[in-house]
Design a protein around this motif. Sequence first.
Motif, PDB file in Angstrom:
ATOM      1  N   SER A  65      24.787 -17.153  26.769  1.00 37.26           N
ATOM      2  CA  SER A  65      23.761 -18.090  26.301  1.00 37.26           C
ATOM      3  C   SER A  65      22.489 -17.320  25.950  1.00 37.26           C
ATOM      4  O   SER A  65      22.290 -16.176  26.362  1.00 37.26           O
ATOM      5  CB  SER A  65      23.455 -19.127  27.384  1.00 37.26           C
ATOM      6  N   GLU A  66      21.619 -17.979  25.187  1.00 39.07           N
ATOM      7  CA  GLU A  66      20.343 -17.365  24.841  1.00 39.07           C
ATOM      8  C   GLU A  66      19.518 -17.082  26.093  1.00 39.07           C
ATOM      9  O   GLU A  66      18.833 -16.064  26.175  1.00 39.07           O
ATOM     10  CB  GLU A  66      19.569 -18.270  23.878  1.00 39.07           C
ATOM     11  N   VAL A  67      19.592 -17.967  27.084  1.00 38.93           N
ATOM     12  CA  VAL A  67      18.852 -17.778  28.330  1.00 38.93           C
ATOM     13  C   VAL A  67      19.362 -16.537  29.063  1.00 38.93           C
ATOM     14  O   VAL A  67      18.569 -15.712  29.540  1.00 38.93           O
ATOM     15  CB  VAL A  67      18.967 -19.034  29.227  1.00 38.93           C
ATOM     16  N   GLU A  68      20.678 -16.394  29.146  1.00 42.14           N
ATOM     17  CA  GLU A  68      21.264 -15.222  29.807  1.00 42.14           C
ATOM     18  C   GLU A  68      20.852 -13.933  29.096  1.00 42.14           C
ATOM     19  O   GLU A  68      20.451 -12.955  29.744  1.00 42.14           O
ATOM     20  CB  GLU A  68      22.786 -15.332  29.842  1.00 42.14           C
ATOM     21  N   LEU A  69      20.945 -13.932  27.781  1.00 46.04           N
ATOM     22  CA  LEU A  69      20.574 -12.749  27.007  1.00 46.04           C
ATOM     23  C   LEU A  69      19.086 -12.437  27.159  1.00 46.04           C
ATOM     24  O   LEU A  69      18.694 -11.266  27.279  1.00 46.04           O
ATOM     25  CB  LEU A  69      20.917 -12.950  25.531  1.00 46.04           C
ATOM     26  N   ALA A  70      18.257 -13.491  27.188  1.00 45.35           N
ATOM     27  CA  ALA A  70      16.811 -13.302  27.300  1.00 45.35           C
ATOM     28  C   ALA A  70      16.404 -12.690  28.633  1.00 45.35           C
ATOM     29  O   ALA A  70      15.395 -11.992  28.712  1.00 45.35           O
ATOM     30  CB  ALA A  70      16.097 -14.639  27.095  1.00 45.35           C
ATOM     31  N   GLN A  90      15.591 -12.065  40.488  1.00 49.91           N
ATOM     32  CA  GLN A  90      15.631 -13.439  40.997  1.00 49.91           C
ATOM     33  C   GLN A  90      16.198 -14.378  39.938  1.00 49.91           C
ATOM     34  O   GLN A  90      17.019 -15.240  40.231  1.00 49.91           O
ATOM     35  CB  GLN A  90      14.236 -13.904  41.427  1.00 49.91           C
ATOM     36  N   ARG A  91      15.792 -14.185  38.688  1.00 53.28           N
ATOM     37  CA  ARG A  91      16.298 -15.032  37.603  1.00 53.28           C
ATOM     38  C   ARG A  91      17.785 -14.791  37.375  1.00 53.28           C
ATOM     39  O   ARG A  91      18.539 -15.743  37.143  1.00 53.28           O
ATOM     40  CB  ARG A  91      15.490 -14.762  36.327  1.00 53.28           C
ATOM     41  N   LEU A  92      18.216 -13.518  37.470  1.00 57.94           N
ATOM     42  CA  LEU A  92      19.649 -13.210  37.359  1.00 57.94           C
ATOM     43  C   LEU A  92      20.435 -13.928  38.450  1.00 57.94           C
ATOM     44  O   LEU A  92      21.504 -14.486  38.196  1.00 57.94           O
ATOM     45  CB  LEU A  92      19.887 -11.701  37.459  1.00 57.94           C
ATOM     46  N   LEU A  93      19.902 -13.928  39.655  1.00 55.86           N
ATOM     47  CA  LEU A  93      20.560 -14.623  40.772  1.00 55.86           C
ATOM     48  C   LEU A  93      20.641 -16.125  40.498  1.00 55.86           C
ATOM     49  O   LEU A  93      21.676 -16.748  40.720  1.00 55.86           O
ATOM     50  CB  LEU A  93      19.823 -14.348  42.082  1.00 55.86           C
ATOM     51  N   GLY A  96      23.377 -16.989  38.196  1.00 53.18           N
ATOM     52  CA  GLY A  96      24.714 -16.597  38.617  1.00 53.18           C
ATOM     53  C   GLY A  96      25.185 -15.302  37.970  1.00 53.18           C
ATOM     54  O   GLY A  96      26.379 -15.031  37.924  1.00 53.18           O
ATOM     55  N   LEU A  97      24.246 -14.509  37.492  1.00 53.12           N
ATOM     56  CA  LEU A  97      24.588 -13.248  36.844  1.00 53.12           C
ATOM     57  C   LEU A  97      24.545 -12.069  37.808  1.00 53.12           C
ATOM     58  O   LEU A  97      24.863 -10.945  37.423  1.00 53.12           O
ATOM     59  CB  LEU A  97      23.623 -12.981  35.675  1.00 53.12           C
ATOM     60  N   ALA A  98      24.148 -12.323  39.035  1.00 51.13           N
ATOM     61  CA  ALA A  98      24.032 -11.251  40.023  1.00 51.13           C
ATOM     62  C   ALA A  98      24.306 -11.808  41.416  1.00 51.13           C
ATOM     63  O   ALA A  98      24.380 -13.027  41.608  1.00 51.13           O
ATOM     64  CB  ALA A  98      22.639 -10.626  39.960  1.00 51.13           C
ATOM     65  N   TRP A  99      24.460 -10.900  42.343  1.00 54.98           N
ATOM     66  CA  TRP A  99      24.661 -11.263  43.745  1.00 54.98           C
ATOM     67  C   TRP A  99      23.957 -10.210  44.594  1.00 54.98           C
ATOM     68  O   TRP A  99      23.598  -9.138  44.105  1.00 54.98           O
ATOM     69  CB  TRP A  99      26.150 -11.364  44.085  1.00 54.98           C
ATOM     70  N   VAL A 100      23.740 -10.510  45.859  1.00 53.32           N
ATOM     71  CA  VAL A 100      23.031  -9.616  46.762  1.00 53.32           C
ATOM     72  C   VAL A 100      24.016  -9.025  47.758  1.00 53.32           C
ATOM     73  O   VAL A 100      24.778  -9.767  48.397  1.00 53.32           O
ATOM     74  CB  VAL A 100      21.902 -10.357  47.515  1.00 53.32           C
ATOM     75  N   THR A 101      23.994  -7.694  47.894  1.00 49.85           N
ATOM     76  CA  THR A 101      24.882  -7.024  48.844  1.00 49.85           C
ATOM     77  C   THR A 101      24.395  -7.270  50.264  1.00 49.85           C
ATOM     78  O   THR A 101      23.294  -7.772  50.494  1.00 49.85           O
ATOM     79  CB  THR A 101      24.926  -5.501  48.600  1.00 49.85           C
ATOM     80  N   GLU A 102      25.231  -6.871  51.196  1.00 50.38           N
ATOM     81  CA  GLU A 102      24.887  -6.995  52.611  1.00 50.38           C
ATOM     82  C   GLU A 102      23.620  -6.212  52.955  1.00 50.38           C
ATOM     83  O   GLU A 102      22.914  -6.531  53.900  1.00 50.38           O
ATOM     84  CB  GLU A 102      26.042  -6.503  53.496  1.00 50.38           C
ATOM     85  N   ARG A 103      23.319  -5.177  52.179  1.00 47.01           N
ATOM     86  CA  ARG A 103      22.125  -4.341  52.410  1.00 47.01           C
ATOM     87  C   ARG A 103      20.927  -4.776  51.573  1.00 47.01           C
ATOM     88  O   ARG A 103      19.911  -4.103  51.555  1.00 47.01           O
ATOM     89  CB  ARG A 103      22.453  -2.883  52.130  1.00 47.01           C
ATOM     90  N   GLY A 104      21.067  -5.872  50.845  1.00 42.42           N
ATOM     91  CA  GLY A 104      19.949  -6.416  50.096  1.00 42.42           C
ATOM     92  C   GLY A 104      19.794  -5.913  48.668  1.00 42.42           C
ATOM     93  O   GLY A 104      18.793  -6.201  48.017  1.00 42.42           O
ATOM     94  N   PHE A 105      20.768  -5.171  48.160  1.00 43.90           N
ATOM     95  CA  PHE A 105      20.712  -4.704  46.784  1.00 43.90           C
ATOM     96  C   PHE A 105      21.263  -5.774  45.845  1.00 43.90           C
ATOM     97  O   PHE A 105      22.164  -6.520  46.207  1.00 43.90           O
ATOM     98  CB  PHE A 105      21.519  -3.411  46.604  1.00 43.90           C
ATOM     99  N   VAL A 106      20.739  -5.833  44.645  1.00 35.14           N
ATOM    100  CA  VAL A 106      21.188  -6.800  43.647  1.00 35.14           C
ATOM    101  C   VAL A 106      22.145  -6.100  42.692  1.00 35.14           C
ATOM    102  O   VAL A 106      21.803  -5.065  42.115  1.00 35.14           O
ATOM    103  CB  VAL A 106      19.997  -7.405  42.884  1.00 35.14           C
ATOM    104  N   PHE A 107      23.343  -6.659  42.544  1.00 38.23           N
ATOM    105  CA  PHE A 107      24.351  -6.145  41.622  1.00 38.23           C
ATOM    106  C   PHE A 107      24.770  -7.256  40.680  1.00 38.23           C
ATOM    107  O   PHE A 107      24.756  -8.432  41.058  1.00 38.23           O
ATOM    108  CB  PHE A 107      25.597  -5.648  42.374  1.00 38.23           C
ATOM    109  N   LEU A 108      25.167  -6.881  39.473  1.00 37.30           N
ATOM    110  CA  LEU A 108      25.644  -7.872  38.520  1.00 37.30           C
ATOM    111  C   LEU A 108      26.976  -8.446  38.973  1.00 37.30           C
ATOM    112  O   LEU A 108      27.831  -7.729  39.479  1.00 37.30           O
ATOM    113  CB  LEU A 108      25.800  -7.249  37.134  1.00 37.30           C
TER     114      LEU A 108
END
Length: 124
Positions: A65-70, A90-93, A96-108
């Motif tokens: 979507s345009e929002v995802e690309l933006a 935060q916006r990626l989260l 639903g484009l990212a998630w947070v690891t057990e150590r607090g890192f953000v991954f796609l």
Amino acid sequence: MSDTNDFSEEEIVAVREHADRQHLSGHEERWANLARLGLWDASRLTFNERGMKIRAMLIGDPNSSEVELAVMFPYLFGENSPEQKAKLEQRLLELGLAWVTERGFVFLSARGDKVMRDVRWLRH
């Protein structure tokens, strides 16, 4: 794709975990679990047809979507301050484009990885 009810929760969780964590250690264990569930082609080191159907279901719409690309474009290519990066993550989260690891890192997520590939393709 046919009805998603023919996939067990265990199968969906296994595919999501592998797709989300593909760049993290422990892939041998995930491959073994996927093979046990009949979702993995060990000779090609990739999902088999059933696994690919679940992955496609998790990724969702093949068009970003345009929002995802933006959100993804400045996340990947912007010169962001730590505060800007945190807002983008935060916006990626939220999308639903990212998630947070057990150590607090953000991954796609698997969806985020697909949108990232779209952004890179559009940039070139």
